[in-house]
Design a protein around this motif. Sequence first.
Motif, short mmCIF file in Angstrom:
data_model
loop_
_atom_site.label_atom_id
_atom_site.label_comp_id
_atom_site.label_asym_id
_atom_site.label_seq_id
_atom_site.Cartn_x
_atom_site.Cartn_y
_atom_site.Cartn_z
N TYR A 31 8.18 -30.01 -6.54
CA TYR A 31 7.04 -30.55 -5.80
C TYR A 31 5.97 -29.48 -5.59
N GLN A 32 6.41 -28.29 -5.19
CA GLN A 32 5.46 -27.21 -4.91
C GLN A 32 4.67 -26.84 -6.16
N ARG A 33 5.37 -26.81 -7.33
CA ARG A 33 4.65 -26.44 -8.55
C ARG A 33 3.64 -27.53 -8.92
N LEU A 34 4.03 -28.77 -8.73
CA LEU A 34 3.14 -29.89 -9.04
C LEU A 34 1.92 -29.91 -8.11
N LEU A 35 2.18 -29.57 -6.86
CA LEU A 35 1.15 -29.62 -5.83
C LEU A 35 -0.06 -28.75 -6.19
N ALA A 36 0.18 -27.64 -6.88
CA ALA A 36 -0.91 -26.73 -7.25
C ALA A 36 -1.95 -27.43 -8.13
N GLY A 37 -1.52 -28.46 -8.87
CA GLY A 37 -2.47 -29.16 -9.75
C GLY A 37 -2.91 -30.50 -9.19
N LEU A 38 -2.47 -30.82 -7.97
CA LEU A 38 -2.83 -32.11 -7.36
C LEU A 38 -4.03 -31.96 -6.43
N GLU A 39 -4.87 -32.97 -6.46
CA GLU A 39 -6.08 -32.94 -5.64
C GLU A 39 -6.12 -34.21 -4.79
N PRO A 40 -6.27 -34.09 -3.45
CA PRO A 40 -6.35 -35.31 -2.63
C PRO A 40 -7.68 -36.03 -2.86
N VAL A 41 -7.62 -37.32 -3.06
CA VAL A 41 -8.84 -38.11 -3.25
C VAL A 41 -8.75 -39.40 -2.43
N THR A 42 -9.92 -40.00 -2.20
CA THR A 42 -9.95 -41.32 -1.59
C THR A 42 -10.35 -42.31 -2.67
N LEU A 43 -9.54 -43.33 -2.86
CA LEU A 43 -9.87 -44.37 -3.84
C LEU A 43 -10.54 -45.52 -3.09
N THR A 44 -11.60 -46.06 -3.68
CA THR A 44 -12.42 -47.05 -2.99
C THR A 44 -12.28 -48.42 -3.64
N PHE A 45 -12.19 -49.43 -2.79
CA PHE A 45 -12.08 -50.82 -3.23
C PHE A 45 -13.10 -51.13 -4.34
N GLY A 46 -12.63 -51.67 -5.45
CA GLY A 46 -13.52 -52.05 -6.55
C GLY A 46 -13.70 -50.97 -7.61
N GLU A 47 -13.24 -49.75 -7.33
CA GLU A 47 -13.37 -48.64 -8.28
C GLU A 47 -12.43 -48.87 -9.48
#
Length: 259
Positions: A31-47
């Motif tokens: 998980y920690q190794r994967l986390l380095a390449g993960l970016e938190p985003v907000t997904l919006t209705f209709g996108e």
Amino acid sequence: MSRPARQSKGGDASRASIENSLLAALPCKDYQRLLAGLEPVTLTFGEVLYESGEKIRHVYFPGNALVSLLTLADGHLALEVGLIGREGMVGIPLVLGDKVSTVRALVQGTGTAMRMDAAHFRKEFRLSLPLQRELYRYTHSLMSQVSQTAACNRFHVVEMRLARWLLMTHDRVKSDEFHMTHEFLGHMLGVRRVGVTKAAQALQKLKLISYSRGDITILDRAGLEAAACRCYAVVRNMHDGAQIAAEHAMRTMAAPAGA
Ligand SMILES: [Zn+2]
């Protein structure tokens, strides 16, 4: 009620706050190794995250966001064939060695997700056996959902299908209230708006839900389960069975020899 978005850049303390259950099931090191390449985003209705026939540029691990997989007929008639929330990942073709999607991925519930670039994901996927195991298990579960949905759309009446869809959404957003327009529900169920209205009124009359201007409230979860077709329980039980098997495998691997 929906939980607030919680994201953290890492550390053991953040493990309890991982919203996506695929990520939460990974051993800490992976998980920690994967986390380095993960970016938190907000997904919006209709996108639209990707179109059918388009190259997939990112994978998404939803938190409280909801993503619909839609298949197109005659280039414009869209029908939902899969629903992805916190239990899954958007971008499964990459797991199976393909870079292009055959379905449209459309955000149908605004919320949080973790995103990773496709090339980075493919590299991490090759390196992590636990990630492979989780994603193969999930792919099978998604395939089951898609095939059951095909049968459901053909054989079951709109009212039962709406109840099934509401339950699936309820499971993923973990909130009794969510927003959904008639038009959007029509796409989800492959029926005209008037069909959606009639089905929603029928469930409302039974006091299972309240539905006003697209604001849906689940009033009676058990009643809704009774009103839904068997497809809901079939898919949920398959998913739960796979989840239990995966957790067992994880415990077996984690247990020291002789323990
Ligand atoms: Zn059904």
